[in-house]
Design an enzyme around this catalytic site. Structure first.
Site, PDB file in Angstrom:
ATOM      1  N   ARG A   1       0.830  -1.209   0.000  1.00  0.00           N
ATOM      2  CA  ARG A   1       0.000   0.000   0.000  1.00  0.00           C
ATOM      3  C   ARG A   1       0.866   1.261   0.000  1.00  0.00           C
ATOM      4  O   ARG A   1       0.480   2.306  -0.503  1.00  0.00           O
ATOM      5  CB  ARG A   1      -0.960   0.025   1.193  1.00  0.00           C
ATOM      6  CG  ARG A   1      -1.868   1.216   1.117  1.00  0.00           C
ATOM      7  CD  ARG A   1      -2.992   1.361   2.143  1.00  0.00           C
ATOM      8  NE  ARG A   1      -3.094   0.424   3.193  1.00  0.00           N
ATOM      9  CZ  ARG A   1      -2.391   0.481   4.343  1.00  0.00           C
ATOM     10  NH1 ARG A   1      -1.505   1.462   4.537  1.00  0.00           N
ATOM     11  NH2 ARG A   1      -2.565  -0.417   5.271  1.00  0.00           N
TER      12      ARG A   1
ATOM     13  N   ASP B   1      -5.748  19.971 -14.340  1.00  0.00           N
ATOM     14  CA  ASP B   1      -6.168  18.654 -14.825  1.00  0.00           C
ATOM     15  C   ASP B   1      -5.779  18.598 -16.303  1.00  0.00           C
ATOM     16  O   ASP B   1      -6.396  19.250 -17.139  1.00  0.00           O
ATOM     17  CB  ASP B   1      -7.678  18.486 -14.624  1.00  0.00           C
ATOM     18  CG  ASP B   1      -8.182  17.109 -15.047  1.00  0.00           C
ATOM     19  OD1 ASP B   1      -7.549  16.487 -15.915  1.00  0.00           O
ATOM     20  OD2 ASP B   1      -9.217  16.664 -14.535  1.00  0.00           O
TER      21      ASP B   1
ATOM     22  N   LYS C   1      -7.892   7.724 -19.497  1.00  0.00           N
ATOM     23  CA  LYS C   1      -8.226   8.262 -20.814  1.00  0.00           C
ATOM     24  C   LYS C   1      -7.055   8.051 -21.787  1.00  0.00           C
ATOM     25  O   LYS C   1      -6.685   6.931 -22.058  1.00  0.00           O
ATOM     26  CB  LYS C   1      -8.600   9.736 -20.668  1.00  0.00           C
ATOM     27  CG  LYS C   1      -9.620  10.003 -19.542  1.00  0.00           C
ATOM     28  CD  LYS C   1     -10.934   9.319 -19.796  1.00  0.00           C
ATOM     29  CE  LYS C   1     -12.076   9.857 -18.983  1.00  0.00           C
ATOM     30  NZ  LYS C   1     -12.417   9.164 -17.758  1.00  0.00           N
TER      31      LYS C   1
ATOM     32  N   TYR D   1     -14.840  18.925 -15.289  1.00  0.00           N
ATOM     33  CA  TYR D   1     -15.424  17.573 -15.311  1.00  0.00           C
ATOM     34  C   TYR D   1     -16.464  17.502 -14.202  1.00  0.00           C
ATOM     35  O   TYR D   1     -16.204  17.900 -13.067  1.00  0.00           O
ATOM     36  CB  TYR D   1     -14.299  16.551 -15.116  1.00  0.00           C
ATOM     37  CG  TYR D   1     -14.777  15.148 -14.867  1.00  0.00           C
ATOM     38  CD1 TYR D   1     -15.676  14.542 -15.736  1.00  0.00           C
ATOM     39  CD2 TYR D   1     -14.339  14.429 -13.753  1.00  0.00           C
ATOM     40  CE1 TYR D   1     -16.123  13.248 -15.497  1.00  0.00           C
ATOM     41  CE2 TYR D   1     -14.768  13.132 -13.517  1.00  0.00           C
ATOM     42  CZ  TYR D   1     -15.668  12.560 -14.391  1.00  0.00           C
ATOM     43  OH  TYR D   1     -16.116  11.290 -14.150  1.00  0.00           O
TER      44      TYR D   1
END
Ligand SMILES: Cc1ncc(COP(=O)(O)O)c(C=O)c1O
Length: 388
Positions: free
Chosen positions: A59, A186, A211, A112
Site C-alpha cells: 500500500r 487537470d 483516458k 469535469y
C-alpha cells in the site's frame, strides 16, 4: 531514459514521442526483459527498522508503479517521479487536499462534472467556499483569486470538459502566484504531448490515466505530478493514508498503452480537426466547438499554447436533445459510451447525467475521436446525421 548522447558528444533531450517509448524500461542487462515485470506481492521480506527506500508493504510502495511514474514524470518534465493513484478522481481528491477546511477553491464552471461534485462535497463537508469561473476569462479568474480572503487553490482544466474552453494557463499561473495561490491543472484532455503545465509554473498536474495515457478503455487509473519534493511527500502520504492505490496489472497496462501515445494522439488529433471542419459545414449541425476551427473562441490560444488541438469535439445537432439522442442511436462505428481517449471513437450527450452542469446545453454531444480510418468515421456520422 530521457536524454541521449549526440554525434557532438553532448547530451540531448529526447523528443516526447521518443520518451513515451524509452522511459520506464528496466536497466539493460544481457538476458534481461525489455519490459518491467508485474510483481504480485502485497508484502516484502523485512525485519528490524527498514532501510531508506526499502519496500515493506504494497500500500505504501511497490516496484510495479515505478516505471510508469518515471515515464509520466519524464513526459510532464517533472523533477520528481509521478504518483499513480487508483483513479483520476483519487488523484483529484489528493490534489484538492491542498484546500483546508473553510478555504476557498476557484475552479472552472465547466470542469469535469465529478470534479464539480467533489467541490460541492467540500463545500458541504468542510465549509469550503467554491467560486465557479469562466476559465477562458483570464481577468475574471484573476479577480476571483485575490481580495481580503485569497483563494487556497486555483483549479484549471484546459480545454474544459465538455465545453472545450481554452484557458491561458501561463497567464493564470502568473496571476495566481502573484496572489500567493497554488495552481493545479487537470491535464487529462491535452496530455503532456500537447501541453506541459509544470513548465508554465503550475504546482500540480493531475491526470485521469484512464483516458489518453492508458488509451484502450481497459483500466481506471489516475496520477499526480509535481516538481516540488515536499509536495510529493505530502501526496505520497495522502495516497498511503487513504489507500487510494493502483493495482499492478492496471499500471502495467497503462505503461503499455503509453508506448503508443504519440501515434494515437497524432492520428486522433488530425482526424478530429478534419471531422470538426466537415461538421461545421453540415446543415444538420447547429454548432461545433473544436479549437482547430479558425472561428473557435479558443483557436488563437490553442495555436499559441498547445501542440495540436486535442481530439474532443462538441456539437449541437439541429433539433435539440431528441435529435442528439437519435444521432447517438443511429451510429454504428462510433460507440455510445461515456469516457474518452480510447482507441475507439465514442460519444455521448452529457446532460443525460443529472449532475452535469446546467450551463452545458441539453443537446450537446461530446465526441471523442479515436484512431479508426477518418473516412469510416465520417461516413458513419454523415449517415446518422442524414437520418435526423
Ligand atoms: C477531465 C477529467 N478529469 C478527471 C476525470 C476522472 O477520472 P477517472 O474516471 O479516472 O476517475 C475524468 C473522467 O471522465 C475527466 O474527464
Amino acid at each position: 531514459m530521457h536524454a541521449s548522447i549526440g554525434p557532438d558528444g553532448r547530451t540531448h533531450a529526447l523528443a516526447p514521442d521518443t520518451v513515451v517509448v524509452t522511459s520506464g524500461r528496466p536497466a539493460r542487462t544481457p538476458g534481461g526483459p525489455v519490459n518491467p515485470p508485474v510483481v504480485l506481492s502485497s508484502t516484502y521480506v523485512s525485519q528490524g527498522t527498514p532501510a531508506d527506500g526499502e519496500l515493506v508493504y504494497a500500500r505504501s510502495g511497490t516496484e510495479t508503479w515505478v516505471p510508469f511514474e518515471r515515464a509520466l514524470a519524464d513526459l510532464e518534465g517533472a523533477a520528481q517521479p509521478a504518483l499513480v493513484f487508483s483513479s483520476g478522481m483519487a488523484a483529484i481528491a489528493a490534489a484538492m487536499s491542498l484546500v483546508p477546511h473553510g478555504g476557498r477553491l476557484v475552479l472552472p464552471r465547466h470542469s469535469y462534472q465529478v470534479t464539480l461534485g467533489f467541490a460541492a462535497d467540500l463545500a458541504a463537508r468542510a465549509g469550503v467556499e467554491v467560486v465557479d469561473v469562466d476559465i477562458a476569462d483570464t481577468a475574471a479568474v484573476a479577480a476571483a483569486l485575490g481580495g481580503p480572503r485569497p483563494a487556497s487553490l486555483l483549479w484549471i482544466e484546459s480545454p474544459t470538459n465538455p465545453m472545450l474552453e481554452v484557458a491561458d494557463v501561463p497567464a493564470l499561473v502568473a496571476a495566481a502566484h502573484a496572489a500567493g495561490v497554488p495552481v493545479a491543472v487537470d491535464n487529462t484532455f491535452a496530455t503532456p504531448l500537447v501541453q506541459r503545465p509544470l513548465a508554465w509554473g503550475a504546482d500540480v498536474v493531475v491526470h485521469s490515466v484512464t483516458k489518453y495515457l492508458a488509451g484502450h478503455s481497459d483500466v481506471v487509473l489516475g496520477a499526480v505530478v509535481v516538481d516540488d519534493a515536499a509536495l510529493r511527500e505530502r501526496f505520497l502520504a495522502y495516497r498511503s493514508l487513504h489507500g487510494a492505490i493502483a493495482g499492478p496489472w492496471e499500471v502495467w497496462l497503462a505503461l503499455r498503452g503509453l508506448r503508443t501515445l504519440a501515434l494515437r494522439i497524432g492520428r486522433s488529433q488530425e482526424s478530429a480537426a478534419e471531422l470538426a471542419r466537415r461538421l461545421a459545414a453540415h446543415p444538420k449541425v447547429a454548432h461545433v466547438r473544436h479549437p482547430s476551427l479558425p472561428d473557435d473562441p479558443g483557436h488563437e490560444r490553442a495555436t499559441r499554447l498547445m501542440s495540436g488541438y486535442g481530439s474532443i469535439i462538441a456539437i449541437r445537432p439541429v433539433g435539440g436533445a431528441a435529435a442528439a439522442d437519435a444521432l447517438v442511436g443511429a451510429l454504428q462505428v462510433w460507440v455510445p459510451a461515456t469516457s474518452l481517449g480510447g482507441v475507439e471513437s465514442s460519444l455521448e450527450r452529457r446532460r443525460r447525467f443529472p449532475t452535469e452542469s446546467a450551463t452545458v446545453p441539453d443537446d450537446l454531444l461530446r465526441l471523442s475521436v479515436g484512431i479508426e480510418n477518418v473516412e469510416d468515421l465520417w461516413a458513419d456520422l454523415s449517415h446518422a446525421l442524414s437520418t435526423l
